[in-house]
Design a protein around this motif. Sequence first.
Motif, PDB file in Angstrom:
ATOM      1  N   GLN A   7     -12.358  18.134  12.792  1.00  0.00           N
ATOM      2  CA  GLN A   7     -13.866  18.045  12.750  1.00  0.00           C
ATOM      3  C   GLN A   7     -14.278  19.585  12.989  1.00  0.00           C
ATOM      4  O   GLN A   7     -15.475  19.955  12.131  1.00  0.00           O
ATOM      5  N   TYR A  52     -16.513  21.589  10.532  1.00  0.00           N
ATOM      6  CA  TYR A  52     -18.064  22.259  11.102  1.00  0.00           C
ATOM      7  C   TYR A  52     -18.224  23.403  11.030  1.00  0.00           C
ATOM      8  O   TYR A  52     -19.200  23.951  10.705  1.00  0.00           O
ATOM      9  N   ASP A  60     -19.650  10.991  15.792  1.00  0.00           N
ATOM     10  CA  ASP A  60     -19.560  10.371  14.399  1.00  0.00           C
ATOM     11  C   ASP A  60     -21.238  10.581  13.966  1.00  0.00           C
ATOM     12  O   ASP A  60     -21.300  10.760  12.491  1.00  0.00           O
ATOM     13  N   MET A  86     -21.558  14.191  12.749  1.00  0.00           N
ATOM     14  CA  MET A  86     -20.733  14.367  11.589  1.00  0.00           C
ATOM     15  C   MET A  86     -21.232  13.757  10.401  1.00  0.00           C
ATOM     16  O   MET A  86     -21.079  14.217   9.173  1.00  0.00           O
ATOM     17  N   GLN A  87     -21.701  12.695  10.463  1.00  0.00           N
ATOM     18  CA  GLN A  87     -22.359  11.864   9.097  1.00  0.00           C
ATOM     19  C   GLN A  87     -23.633  12.633   8.558  1.00  0.00           C
ATOM     20  O   GLN A  87     -23.913  12.867   7.506  1.00  0.00           O
ATOM     21  N   THR A 125     -18.224  15.209   7.131  1.00  0.00           N
ATOM     22  CA  THR A 125     -16.913  14.404   7.176  1.00  0.00           C
ATOM     23  C   THR A 125     -16.719  14.287   5.575  1.00  0.00           C
ATOM     24  O   THR A 125     -15.716  13.575   5.018  1.00  0.00           O
ATOM     25  N   SER A 126     -17.711  14.999   4.775  1.00  0.00           N
ATOM     26  CA  SER A 126     -17.497  14.797   3.145  1.00  0.00           C
ATOM     27  C   SER A 126     -16.234  15.344   2.677  1.00  0.00           C
ATOM     28  O   SER A 126     -15.721  16.455   3.582  1.00  0.00           O
TER      29      SER A 126
END
Length: 375
Positions: free
Chosen positions: A5, A9, A162, A165-166, A171-172
């Motif tokens: 992650q 990011y 989460d 990240m969404q 997260t894609s």
Amino acid sequence: MSPKQLQAYASLLVNYCVELQPGERLFVSSTTLAAPLIAALQEAVLKAGGHLEYHLAVEGSAAAYRDYASPEQYAHVGTLYQKAMEEFEAYINIGAPFSLRDEQPAKELRDARRASHKPFHDRYFARTANRDAPGGLKRNTCVFPCPALAEEAGMSLEEYTDFVMQATKATSPDPKAAWLDVRKRQQAVVDRLNSCTEFRYVNPRTDITFTTNGRTWINSDGQTNMPSGEVYTSPEETSVNGTIHFDYPAINSGKVVRGVTLTVKDGYIESWTAEQGQDVLDETFQIEGTRRFGEAAVGTNYTIDRFSKNILFDEKIGGTVHMAIGQSYVQCGGKNQSAVHWDMIADMKNGGRIFADGKEIYRDGRFIAELWPTS
């Protein structure tokens, strides 16, 4: 955040948000809580051929300044910050607070700091308005998931991570491609808005109008804020008329203001009420430039599925509009100046409508299908 992650990011921030090029300098401002992300950013910056410098606040430093600094000390402008605002090519501000419940400094200190930082505040707005021109500043505002932000949002740290990240699409499979798709989708909306000059926001407790002659609607596609998902402009300063009610709480320096209603005539906010936090409103409207609007916008990020008490996320919620008192966006053609830019959010999902040059273009939280296809 997991190593995967963090890498995704950091890559998104460096390679999409500020598009760092070889030889360019990136200044990052945050706290030591964001150290794992700073390390990931360092890797991404080096791979991009750039240079990273940063300022990280340590826990307790804000309280020390609040309790022991003189107005002169509190107003001091950091040397690296000055140079970055004047010369660096890119700037990322990462929100990672130790606490959102700390006592605020005395008004005397805040006023002194506001005055000393004004030249750099103005320089920042001027340079970001010309992001891609020689001398421009590519900037991004984002967050690093931390306990204080998670608690404020009413989530566990894992849930909040989460959520972030969404919302950022980190997260894609290909986050950059996902944001390029947002850019394309929103451009159709921006093209329509820029072909019109008279706008009206209506819902059961709001009826407000403004014009945008000589102004530009901007497609906010994640390059200046991460996450993003909004279209925005700066209305003509004397054109706003009517009443607007903000359903969502408005947060100012950790203070919650609820149920704000503003009444406006010829662009000037004549009266204001709040169901909670009236004193915060009263104090804010004593600051120069705050009784005119600097922004009008529509949130389009439907992956932000809850209110988190963080304006970076909340103003983007799909099915809302927001207006900001104070500082205008120069890149939109705005002319209002203020040390304040305070966004307030209105829900449009139940009976909300937007009219552009008298034609309905938005209903119940969505642009019409012509502008925002569902498939």
